[in-house]
Design an enzyme around this catalytic site. Structure first.
Site, PDB file in Angstrom:
ATOM      1  N   PHE A 179       0.854  -1.182   0.000  1.00 17.24           N
ATOM      2  CA  PHE A 179       0.000   0.000   0.000  1.00 17.24           C
ATOM      3  C   PHE A 179       0.894   1.236   0.000  1.00 17.24           C
ATOM      4  O   PHE A 179       1.719   1.407   0.891  1.00 17.24           O
ATOM      5  CB  PHE A 179      -0.884   0.038   1.258  1.00 17.24           C
ATOM      6  CG  PHE A 179      -1.903  -1.053   1.313  1.00 17.24           C
ATOM      7  CD1 PHE A 179      -3.056  -0.985   0.551  1.00 17.24           C
ATOM      8  CD2 PHE A 179      -1.710  -2.147   2.134  1.00 17.24           C
ATOM      9  CE1 PHE A 179      -4.012  -1.991   0.611  1.00 17.24           C
ATOM     10  CE2 PHE A 179      -2.651  -3.160   2.194  1.00 17.24           C
ATOM     11  CZ  PHE A 179      -3.803  -3.081   1.436  1.00 17.24           C
ATOM     12  N   PHE A 212       1.024   4.739   0.924  1.00 14.23           N
ATOM     13  CA  PHE A 212       0.254   5.707   1.718  1.00 14.23           C
ATOM     14  C   PHE A 212       0.689   7.140   1.431  1.00 14.23           C
ATOM     15  O   PHE A 212      -0.109   8.065   1.469  1.00 14.23           O
ATOM     16  CB  PHE A 212       0.435   5.450   3.214  1.00 14.23           C
ATOM     17  CG  PHE A 212      -0.240   4.193   3.697  1.00 14.23           C
ATOM     18  CD1 PHE A 212      -1.531   3.899   3.323  1.00 14.23           C
ATOM     19  CD2 PHE A 212       0.421   3.318   4.549  1.00 14.23           C
ATOM     20  CE1 PHE A 212      -2.157   2.746   3.782  1.00 14.23           C
ATOM     21  CE2 PHE A 212      -0.203   2.174   5.017  1.00 14.23           C
ATOM     22  CZ  PHE A 212      -1.490   1.890   4.625  1.00 14.23           C
TER      23      PHE A 212
END
Ligand SMILES: [Cu+2]
Length: 149
Positions: free
Chosen positions: A68, A70
């Protein structure tokens, strides 16, 4: 109709109504929103954490094989306790999932779309973010961290 049959049906209908009313109450009264696919934000290519106020954040997450993003490639971010975060999630490749453990944030990352959810982090701690939608051979290692201090 047999009497026992009618009783069973009445109980079943009453139960389902009870469930339904509570779900609608949670969604409308307590504002536990379902994830919404939003159409006024273009799918983005890079993760970004934007601060609007001391306790207001906007987090653009890009899910990709197999991490992920971010904030400009970071897979771990820190937030102050009490922050309200607007999560915007998209995917750079295939369909991913994103569940922030311990919260109600549970979204799908679908290429070409942006999913949205809002959450307030009231308790400090480490919130692990996991992908729960199969996305290839690295799926089991796809995770991130939101550290709330
Ligand atoms: Cu994934």
């Amino acid at each position: 109709m047999d009497r026992a049959e009618r009783n069973a049906l009445t109980i079943a209908i009453a139960l389902l109504l009870f469930f339904f009313v509570l779900i609608v109450y949670a969604a409308k009264g307590l504002k536990i929103d379902l994830p919404t696919c939003i159409t006024d934000v273009q799918p983005f290519k890079e993760g970004r954490l934007i601060q609007h106020a001391p306790d207001r954040y906007e987090l653009h997450v890009v899910a990709r094989m197999w991490f992920f993003d971010f904030n400009q490639g970071q897979t771990e971010i820190e937030l102050p306790v009490g922050s309200t975060v607007d999560f915007y999630l998209t995917s750079a490749d295939v369909v991913h999932g994103m569940h922030v453990n311990g919260t109600t944030v549970n979204l799908m990352a679908i290429p070409g779309t942006v999913n949205y959810a809002r959450y307030r982090f009231e308790k400090p701690g480490v919130y692990h973010v996991v992908c729960h939608e199969f996305c290839g051979v690295g799926h089991q290692a796809m995770q991130g961290k939101i550290v709330v201090k």
